[in-house]
Design an enzyme around this catalytic site. Structure first.
Site, PDB file in Angstrom:
ATOM      1  N   ASP A   9      46.238  22.074  34.103  1.00  0.00           N
ATOM      2  CA  ASP A   9      45.928  23.246  33.300  1.00  0.00           C
ATOM      3  C   ASP A   9      46.159  24.458  34.216  1.00  0.00           C
ATOM      4  O   ASP A   9      46.278  24.298  35.435  1.00  0.00           O
ATOM      5  CB  ASP A   9      44.458  23.145  32.861  1.00  0.00           C
ATOM      6  CG  ASP A   9      43.986  24.387  32.148  1.00  0.00           C
ATOM      7  OD1 ASP A   9      44.633  24.785  31.176  1.00  0.00           O
ATOM      8  OD2 ASP A   9      42.955  24.953  32.561  1.00  0.00           O
ATOM      9  N   LEU A  10      46.260  25.655  33.654  1.00  0.00           N
ATOM     10  CA  LEU A  10      46.543  26.825  34.511  1.00  0.00           C
ATOM     11  C   LEU A  10      45.276  27.636  34.823  1.00  0.00           C
ATOM     12  O   LEU A  10      44.764  27.617  35.945  1.00  0.00           O
ATOM     13  CB  LEU A  10      47.585  27.722  33.821  1.00  0.00           C
ATOM     14  CG  LEU A  10      47.991  28.978  34.577  1.00  0.00           C
ATOM     15  CD1 LEU A  10      48.666  28.638  35.897  1.00  0.00           C
ATOM     16  CD2 LEU A  10      48.932  29.841  33.729  1.00  0.00           C
ATOM     17  N   ASP A  11      44.757  28.306  33.792  1.00  0.00           N
ATOM     18  CA  ASP A  11      43.595  29.180  34.008  1.00  0.00           C
ATOM     19  C   ASP A  11      42.354  28.350  34.342  1.00  0.00           C
ATOM     20  O   ASP A  11      41.952  27.497  33.554  1.00  0.00           O
ATOM     21  CB  ASP A  11      43.362  30.023  32.748  1.00  0.00           C
ATOM     22  CG  ASP A  11      42.093  30.852  32.842  1.00  0.00           C
ATOM     23  OD1 ASP A  11      41.694  31.202  33.963  1.00  0.00           O
ATOM     24  OD2 ASP A  11      41.505  31.151  31.786  1.00  0.00           O
ATOM     25  N   THR A  17      42.497  33.297  36.067  1.00  0.00           N
ATOM     26  CA  THR A  17      42.923  34.435  35.249  1.00  0.00           C
ATOM     27  C   THR A  17      41.849  34.807  34.228  1.00  0.00           C
ATOM     28  O   THR A  17      41.971  35.827  33.558  1.00  0.00           O
ATOM     29  CB  THR A  17      44.267  34.140  34.539  1.00  0.00           C
ATOM     30  OG1 THR A  17      44.305  32.764  34.186  1.00  0.00           O
ATOM     31  CG2 THR A  17      45.441  34.456  35.435  1.00  0.00           C
ATOM     32  N   LYS A  45      37.419  30.207  27.288  1.00  0.00           N
ATOM     33  CA  LYS A  45      38.204  29.445  28.260  1.00  0.00           C
ATOM     34  C   LYS A  45      38.938  28.275  27.596  1.00  0.00           C
ATOM     35  O   LYS A  45      38.314  27.473  26.896  1.00  0.00           O
ATOM     36  CB  LYS A  45      37.318  28.965  29.404  1.00  0.00           C
ATOM     37  CG  LYS A  45      36.891  30.110  30.288  1.00  0.00           C
ATOM     38  CD  LYS A  45      36.205  29.664  31.557  1.00  0.00           C
ATOM     39  CE  LYS A  45      35.852  30.892  32.387  1.00  0.00           C
ATOM     40  NZ  LYS A  45      35.021  30.554  33.546  1.00  0.00           N
ATOM     41  N   ARG A  49      44.843  32.580  22.165  1.00  0.00           N
ATOM     42  CA  ARG A  49      44.644  34.033  22.062  1.00  0.00           C
ATOM     43  C   ARG A  49      44.061  34.434  20.697  1.00  0.00           C
ATOM     44  O   ARG A  49      43.078  35.178  20.622  1.00  0.00           O
ATOM     45  CB  ARG A  49      45.982  34.747  22.302  1.00  0.00           C
ATOM     46  CG  ARG A  49      45.857  36.206  22.640  1.00  0.00           C
ATOM     47  CD  ARG A  49      47.223  36.841  22.815  1.00  0.00           C
ATOM     48  NE  ARG A  49      48.057  36.132  23.791  1.00  0.00           N
ATOM     49  CZ  ARG A  49      49.350  36.354  23.986  1.00  0.00           C
ATOM     50  NH1 ARG A  49      49.978  37.269  23.271  1.00  0.00           N
ATOM     51  NH2 ARG A  49      50.034  35.666  24.883  1.00  0.00           N
ATOM     52  N   SER A 114      49.214  24.165  29.613  1.00  0.00           N
ATOM     53  CA  SER A 114      48.325  25.324  29.430  1.00  0.00           C
ATOM     54  C   SER A 114      48.410  25.888  28.017  1.00  0.00           C
ATOM     55  O   SER A 114      49.449  25.814  27.374  1.00  0.00           O
ATOM     56  CB  SER A 114      48.729  26.410  30.440  1.00  0.00           C
ATOM     57  OG  SER A 114      48.173  27.655  30.090  1.00  0.00           O
ATOM     58  N   ALA A 115      47.316  26.483  27.561  1.00  0.00           N
ATOM     59  CA  ALA A 115      47.297  27.146  26.255  1.00  0.00           C
ATOM     60  C   ALA A 115      47.931  28.532  26.334  1.00  0.00           C
ATOM     61  O   ALA A 115      48.195  29.158  25.304  1.00  0.00           O
ATOM     62  CB  ALA A 115      45.858  27.275  25.769  1.00  0.00           C
ATOM     63  N   SER A 116      48.159  29.015  27.540  1.00  0.00           N
ATOM     64  CA  SER A 116      48.620  30.403  27.696  1.00  0.00           C
ATOM     65  C   SER A 116      50.097  30.579  27.367  1.00  0.00           C
ATOM     66  O   SER A 116      50.946  29.800  27.808  1.00  0.00           O
ATOM     67  CB  SER A 116      48.371  30.874  29.127  1.00  0.00           C
ATOM     68  OG  SER A 116      48.927  32.169  29.283  1.00  0.00           O
ATOM     69  N   ASN A 118      51.546  33.109  28.526  1.00  0.00           N
ATOM     70  CA  ASN A 118      52.000  33.846  29.708  1.00  0.00           C
ATOM     71  C   ASN A 118      52.118  32.945  30.938  1.00  0.00           C
ATOM     72  O   ASN A 118      52.267  33.444  32.061  1.00  0.00           O
ATOM     73  CB  ASN A 118      51.023  34.983  30.016  1.00  0.00           C
ATOM     74  CG  ASN A 118      50.924  35.980  28.877  1.00  0.00           C
ATOM     75  OD1 ASN A 118      51.929  36.528  28.433  1.00  0.00           O
ATOM     76  ND2 ASN A 118      49.721  36.199  28.365  1.00  0.00           N
ATOM     77  N   LYS A 145      44.194  22.729  22.190  1.00  0.00           N
ATOM     78  CA  LYS A 145      43.199  21.786  22.706  1.00  0.00           C
ATOM     79  C   LYS A 145      41.914  21.984  21.893  1.00  0.00           C
ATOM     80  O   LYS A 145      41.607  23.129  21.566  1.00  0.00           O
ATOM     81  CB  LYS A 145      42.914  22.053  24.192  1.00  0.00           C
ATOM     82  CG  LYS A 145      44.150  21.979  25.091  1.00  0.00           C
ATOM     83  CD  LYS A 145      43.827  22.573  26.473  1.00  0.00           C
ATOM     84  CE  LYS A 145      45.092  22.757  27.292  1.00  0.00           C
ATOM     85  NZ  LYS A 145      44.893  23.450  28.565  1.00  0.00           N
ATOM     86  N   GLU A 169      41.646  19.603  34.408  1.00  0.00           N
ATOM     87  CA  GLU A 169      41.209  20.582  33.389  1.00  0.00           C
ATOM     88  C   GLU A 169      39.861  21.204  33.737  1.00  0.00           C
ATOM     89  O   GLU A 169      38.983  20.531  34.267  1.00  0.00           O
ATOM     90  CB  GLU A 169      41.047  19.865  32.045  1.00  0.00           C
ATOM     91  CG  GLU A 169      42.103  20.174  31.025  1.00  0.00           C
ATOM     92  CD  GLU A 169      42.117  21.599  30.486  1.00  0.00           C
ATOM     93  OE1 GLU A 169      41.149  22.349  30.681  1.00  0.00           O
ATOM     94  OE2 GLU A 169      43.114  21.969  29.857  1.00  0.00           O
ATOM     95  N   ASP A 170      39.684  22.486  33.391  1.00  0.00           N
ATOM     96  CA  ASP A 170      38.388  23.145  33.632  1.00  0.00           C
ATOM     97  C   ASP A 170      37.623  23.380  32.331  1.00  0.00           C
ATOM     98  O   ASP A 170      36.468  23.811  32.381  1.00  0.00           O
ATOM     99  CB  ASP A 170      38.578  24.494  34.332  1.00  0.00           C
ATOM    100  CG  ASP A 170      39.172  25.541  33.403  1.00  0.00           C
ATOM    101  OD1 ASP A 170      40.182  25.226  32.740  1.00  0.00           O
ATOM    102  OD2 ASP A 170      38.617  26.646  33.321  1.00  0.00           O
TER     103      ASP A 170
HETATM  104  P1  B16 Z   1      47.359  33.857  26.577  1.00  0.00           P
HETATM  105  P2  B16 Z   1      44.607  27.610  30.085  1.00  0.00           P
HETATM  106  C1  B16 Z   1      44.080  29.680  28.478  1.00  0.00           C
HETATM  107  O1  B16 Z   1      44.676  29.176  29.621  1.00  0.00           O
HETATM  108  C2  B16 Z   1      42.870  30.517  28.851  1.00  0.00           C
HETATM  109  O2  B16 Z   1      41.862  29.709  29.462  1.00  0.00           O
HETATM  110  C3  B16 Z   1      42.291  31.150  27.607  1.00  0.00           C
HETATM  111  O3  B16 Z   1      41.179  31.942  27.945  1.00  0.00           O
HETATM  112  C4  B16 Z   1      43.384  31.999  26.934  1.00  0.00           C
HETATM  113  O4  B16 Z   1      42.904  32.578  25.734  1.00  0.00           O
HETATM  114  C5  B16 Z   1      44.585  31.100  26.623  1.00  0.00           C
HETATM  115  O5  B16 Z   1      45.053  30.506  27.834  1.00  0.00           O
HETATM  116  C6  B16 Z   1      45.730  31.870  25.978  1.00  0.00           C
HETATM  117  O6  B16 Z   1      46.257  32.766  26.912  1.00  0.00           O
HETATM  118  O7  B16 Z   1      46.689  34.996  25.881  1.00  0.00           O
HETATM  119  O8  B16 Z   1      47.897  34.213  27.939  1.00  0.00           O
HETATM  120  O9  B16 Z   1      48.405  33.195  25.717  1.00  0.00           O
HETATM  121  O10 B16 Z   1      43.213  27.392  30.607  1.00  0.00           O
HETATM  122  O11 B16 Z   1      44.948  26.732  28.896  1.00  0.00           O
HETATM  123  O12 B16 Z   1      45.648  27.558  31.163  1.00  0.00           O
HETATM  124 MG    MG Z   2      41.730  26.295  31.748  1.00  0.00          MG
END
Ligand code: B16
Ligand code: MG
Length: 218
Positions: A9-11, A17, A45, A49, A114-116, A118, A145, A169-170
């Site tokens: 996972d990333l964040d 982040t 977390k 988004r 990751s869900a991000s 970015n 997730k 994963e966190d």
């Molecule tokens: P973005 P992960 C998640 O990252 C974050 O934990 C979560 O807080 C955030 O809303 C989500 O990414 C979406 O991020 O706005 O950059 O698309 O923990 O899945 O790496």
């Molecule tokens: Mg995370």
């Protein structure tokens, strides 16, 4: 030596982040007259988004049109990206690089899950992109997730079976996703929160190369 796929996972696992997400969400919440605390931020977390915005609106008992929501999502992300712009290698969490290097030296597959949306920008900023055999981010999947989609896509991209994948994963929802995918789940953070994980560690400094070797040979 066997070959496994290690999915990160990333964040909260590779970088923190969450603090930047918090600052950008808090600004928007203030603008909307919603009280949003660091404690509330825990709920965001690992969450997408769009879902994060819905949670914040819920905290203020507010609803909004899709048009307004879209505008706020863009505003929040622009502010978040301004923080990301300033990131560098110093923000990589302790011992993450040692673990990535050990896995690479031992010919293991490494994937981002990751869900991000970015994720790629962030990995480039902290100069870790070259470690990864595949990136699965918020742009690549449609189900968030605890749905296992993000990790199953990662397994597929490395031609690995779920049984041969290990997930770091966190977030509670992330551990549930890994378990639902039939993968070995390793929680990074609070054991009380991540109690469904197969293993749990405070951070990567607690994960030895010997333990990683055991995971590879399992
Ligand atoms: P973005 P992960 C998640 O990252 C974050 O934990 C979560 O807080 C955030 O809303 C989500 O990414 C979406 O991020 O706005 O950059 O698309 O923990 O899945 O790496
Ligand atoms: Mg995370």
């Amino acid at each position: 030596m066997k070959q496994k796929t290690f999915i990160f996972d990333l964040d909260g696992v590779i970088v923190d982040t969450a603090k930047y997400h918090f600052l950008a969400w808090q600004n928007l919440a203030t603008q909307l007259g919603i009280h949003f605390t660091n404690e509330d931020n825990e709920q965001l977390k690992g969450v997408s988004r769009v879902r994060s915005l819905e949670i914040i609106l819920g905290l203020g008992n507010q609803t909004a049109s899709d048009e307004k929501k879209e505008k706020w999502l863009v505003q929040k992300n622009e502010e978040y990206l301004a923080y990301i712009e300033k990131m560098d290698e110093s923000e990589i969490l302790p011992d993450v690089k040692r673990v990535l290097q050990f896995l690479k030296d031992n010919n293991q597959k490494i994937v981002l899950g990751s869900a991000s949306k970015n994720a790629k920008v962030i990995l480039d900023k902290v100069h870790l992109t070259s470690y990864f055999d595949a990136l699965v981010d918020g742009n690549a999947v449609s189900k968030a997730k605890p749905d296992p989609e993000v990790f199953l896509v990662g397994a597929k991209l490395t031609a690995s079976t779920p049984e041969n994948c290990i997930v770091f994963e966190d977030a509670f929802a992330g551990i549930q996703a890994a378990n639902a995918a039939n993968m070995l789940s390793i929680g990074i953070g609070d054991k009380a929160v991540l109690h469904e994980a197969n293993y749990c560690f405070n951070d990567f400094t607690a994960i030895s190369n010997e333990f990683l070797k055991e995971l590879i040979e399992k």
